[in-house]
Scaffold this active site. Sequence first.
Site, PDB file in Angstrom:
ATOM      1  N   HIS A  41       7.062  68.261  17.914  1.00 36.59           N
ATOM      2  CA  HIS A  41       8.102  67.141  17.317  1.00 36.59           C
ATOM      3  C   HIS A  41       7.214  66.005  16.733  1.00 36.59           C
ATOM      4  CE1 HIS A  41      12.246  69.400  18.068  1.00 36.59           C
ATOM      5  NE2 HIS A  41      11.302  69.023  19.081  1.00 36.59           N
ATOM      6  N   LYS A  59      17.924  54.282  13.531  1.00 33.24           N
ATOM      7  CA  LYS A  59      16.225  54.934  13.884  1.00 33.24           C
ATOM      8  C   LYS A  59      16.247  54.329  15.585  1.00 33.24           C
ATOM      9  CE  LYS A  59      15.602  57.400  10.412  1.00 33.24           C
ATOM     10  NZ  LYS A  59      15.725  58.336  10.404  1.00 33.24           N
ATOM     11  N   ARG A  60      15.680  55.005  16.299  1.00 34.58           N
ATOM     12  CA  ARG A  60      14.967  54.329  17.226  1.00 34.58           C
ATOM     13  C   ARG A  60      14.156  53.040  17.583  1.00 34.58           C
ATOM     14  NH1 ARG A  60      10.674  56.202  19.671  1.00 34.58           N
ATOM     15  NH2 ARG A  60      11.028  58.228  18.819  1.00 34.58           N
ATOM     16  N   LYS A  68       9.009  53.475  12.612  1.00 32.62           N
ATOM     17  CA  LYS A  68      10.230  53.510  11.486  1.00 32.62           C
ATOM     18  C   LYS A  68      10.566  52.402  10.773  1.00 32.62           C
ATOM     19  CE  LYS A  68      11.744  57.478  15.094  1.00 32.62           C
ATOM     20  NZ  LYS A  68      12.377  58.265  14.724  1.00 32.62           N
ATOM     21  N   THR A 125      17.354  64.060  11.918  1.00 34.59           N
ATOM     22  CA  THR A 125      18.382  64.954  11.309  1.00 34.59           C
ATOM     23  C   THR A 125      19.149  63.866  10.734  1.00 34.59           C
ATOM     24  OG1 THR A 125      18.736  64.668  13.972  1.00 34.59           O
ATOM     25  CG2 THR A 125      18.158  66.350  13.240  1.00 34.59           C
ATOM     26  N   LYS A 136      22.266  64.429   8.430  1.00 34.52           N
ATOM     27  CA  LYS A 136      24.356  63.833   9.229  1.00 34.52           C
ATOM     28  C   LYS A 136      24.931  62.954   7.809  1.00 34.52           C
ATOM     29  CE  LYS A 136      22.803  64.730  13.763  1.00 34.52           C
ATOM     30  NZ  LYS A 136      21.592  63.483  15.130  1.00 34.52           N
TER      31      LYS A 136
END
Length: 846
Positions: A377, A568-569, A574, A665, A669
């Site tokens: 991942h 996002k985390r 990110k 993901t 969505k």
Amino acid sequence: MAAPLSDHEKRKQISIRGIVGVENVSEIKKGFNRHLHFTLVKDRNIATHRDYYFALAHTVRDHLVGRWIRTQQFYYETDPKRVYYLSLEFYMGRTLQNTMINLGLQNACDEAIYQLGLDMEDLEEVEEDAGLGNGGLGRLAACFLDSMATLGLAAYGYGIRYEYGIFNQRIKEGWQVEEADDWLRHGNPWEKARPEYMLPVHFYGRVEETKKGPKWVDTQVVLAMPYDTPVPGYMNNTVNTMRLWSARAPNDFNLQDFNVGDYIQAVLDRNLAENISRVLYPNDHFFVGKELRLKQEYFVVAATLQDIIRRFKTSKREHTSSTISFDTFPDKVAIQLNDTHPALAIPELMRILVDIEKLHWDKAWNITKRTFAYTNHTVLPEALERWPIQLLETLLPRHLQIIYEINQKHLDRIAALFPKDLDRLRRTSLIEEDGGKRINMAHLCIVGSHAVNGVAQIHSNIIKTDVFKDFSELEPDKFQNKTNGITPRRWLLLCNPGLAELIAEAIGEEYVKDLSQLKKLNDFVDDDTFIRDISKVKQDNKEKFAQYLEKVYKVKINPSSMFDVHVKRIHEYKRQLLNCLHIISMYNRMFAPPSITAAPGYHMAKMIIKLITSVAEVVNNDPVLDDKLKVIFLENYRVSLAEKVIPATDLSEQISLAGTEASGTGNMKFMLNGALTIGTMDGANVEMAEEAGEDNLFIFGMRVEDVSEIDKKGYNAMKYYEQIPDLKQVIDQIKSGFFSPQQPALFKDITEMLFKHDRFKVFADYEDYVCCQERVSRLYQKPKEWTKKVIKNIAASGKFSSDRTITEYATEIWGVEPTDLKIPSPNEPREAIEETARALKKASIL
């Protein structure tokens, strides 16, 4: 004669959520009243909202139980190959509404609750989120369970029943504060304890060499108590099982203390064992070296493998055989490792086969490799798990021996293929020597599995050509891609019923189980009525979310403004910072020319949150702006909040540095729910652009090869600062304390990081990002053109169904075939199962 539908019934009758029948409604009302009375021991005079939620949950669960038992009977009768998904995280969210949708009960329950004088949305809000995951990896596992049940696969999710899930995030004076997530304090109506399947898990001890081989002795035992949660497929009577383990101390725990009279202390010490399942580690990158985390990782695989082997040995096939043979184990069992967290399953299965079942090493290794598959991942080096040798030597001495043996045989093979290539031996070893001896868990997973996959095409290419290059050269066929997906049941039907029904009216209902059918929406791109309807659904969702924000956060926003959302985390890669810098830039431009969940131990992430909230404080309280720009940090982001945010979003931020986001993901969505994407060519964004056409996304920034080129030359942040006036102004404002007047140097760590060691090159993409945001703003001012792109994106999102992802896993890794077969319902006789089993065998599906 059936009674006519009430106005409410007509209004709520959405076909893809189940037909409202008078008998159904009556049955649900009876069940509700029965559970309120007999299960909760309350009447309507003293019942609380929580009581009503529990009464409804138990009523809906009643509809699951018969199907759940029937599914297990069916699997016993047909003896299919079973799939076991091992994950330390399952981010399930709420269960009630998802269950109603998958059983086709949503509308009947809505009507029953309405007739009882209650409000369904109020009851749904009572349910605690099952937050047993940190983010994408755990939510992916939840989507996969839904798809495996919907595709009729005999699949099981295995994990830990954490007493405390992902912490509740509170923002106080701009800083993140963590609170414990006591999600079980009111009980959980969806789980069933199974003490009869409790299993021992061993720790510590030593290895004794005996005539019959090595023996692990003098261990400390912890018991693993299973709790089962039903996982219903969509309208197919299949109900699979998620089994989560809870740690229990055995009754003789510390009995020697009891013998010397300290009974109280012996009882209190039971907590040491039971702490194993107490809390989910909130950060998925920084738990290495923590003994409790390693205990959790072994606890779940040790209990799970015992359970898998018990089920294998008690199958109908084995019952008819006089001896149990493990030769067929890989033909009947597929185990998927969700990242490296359950990697110890590999040496544990070897220990069981060699030490307990007395198989020869080579045969055991062959069985093990054919059974396991591994999903990677991440490409970030710090996120790849490594465990100190000393810790394993203490906690799991036999497993360390087995890992050494696996490594020796692996290196012997490498040495034979590449004689004298010592550097290659070092690079591919399971044991790393740099900075203390450690086991590289990713290498263990690769060597011990028959398939390794990334989670988006670009990510899978990077792990083949870079991160695990030596391994892919050795076994190129082992490496695959399985682009992530999301379940359309939760992420469309549940969270966006207006859009789900609009799509059903346009192209029919089959898309719910075959999302590729959304391509048919391309026929409606120029249909003025459809464009208007899509716009209206989005506007309705925005107004509803604006009302929620006003109620919960006491913030008023204009529902006609663009909702630009970055979910996002919080992590540097990110690049929430890039978004924040742009917000400051927009703020500056609104005047005369120049005169947004962090893990608790992660300092830079907390500073980023503080910066965002400080910028929000300035922007939101500037009277000159007249509500032209608002910045809102939504605290405690979780699945149930995502279900509200995503349908209301206009613009989805997917702005990681190219080559750092494995897949994502959230991007899928948002796309499915009618948001346009601003993003880099990273993770699944690349495939989204392929599906929808790059001109229907807002793509900006460096590509992977550009990043590689900058890395070769050396990244010079100062160059961008000096050449881009907007950027210079923004950074100078942060440095000068414009957003922290009481503490001018508060954000020094952030600005120093951006200049001196920003691995994710925020400044390099800043100018292109700002220009791209201007393109976004121009298009948003042309609502019809914007909505046409929205329709094209929804039409192109079919690939990103987890049904498609799981179909690929099933056929290309696990060796099983999905089926649209409907299991006989519970009210049919048991013989119906045998008939269906015979029909399946005849069709060669099994």
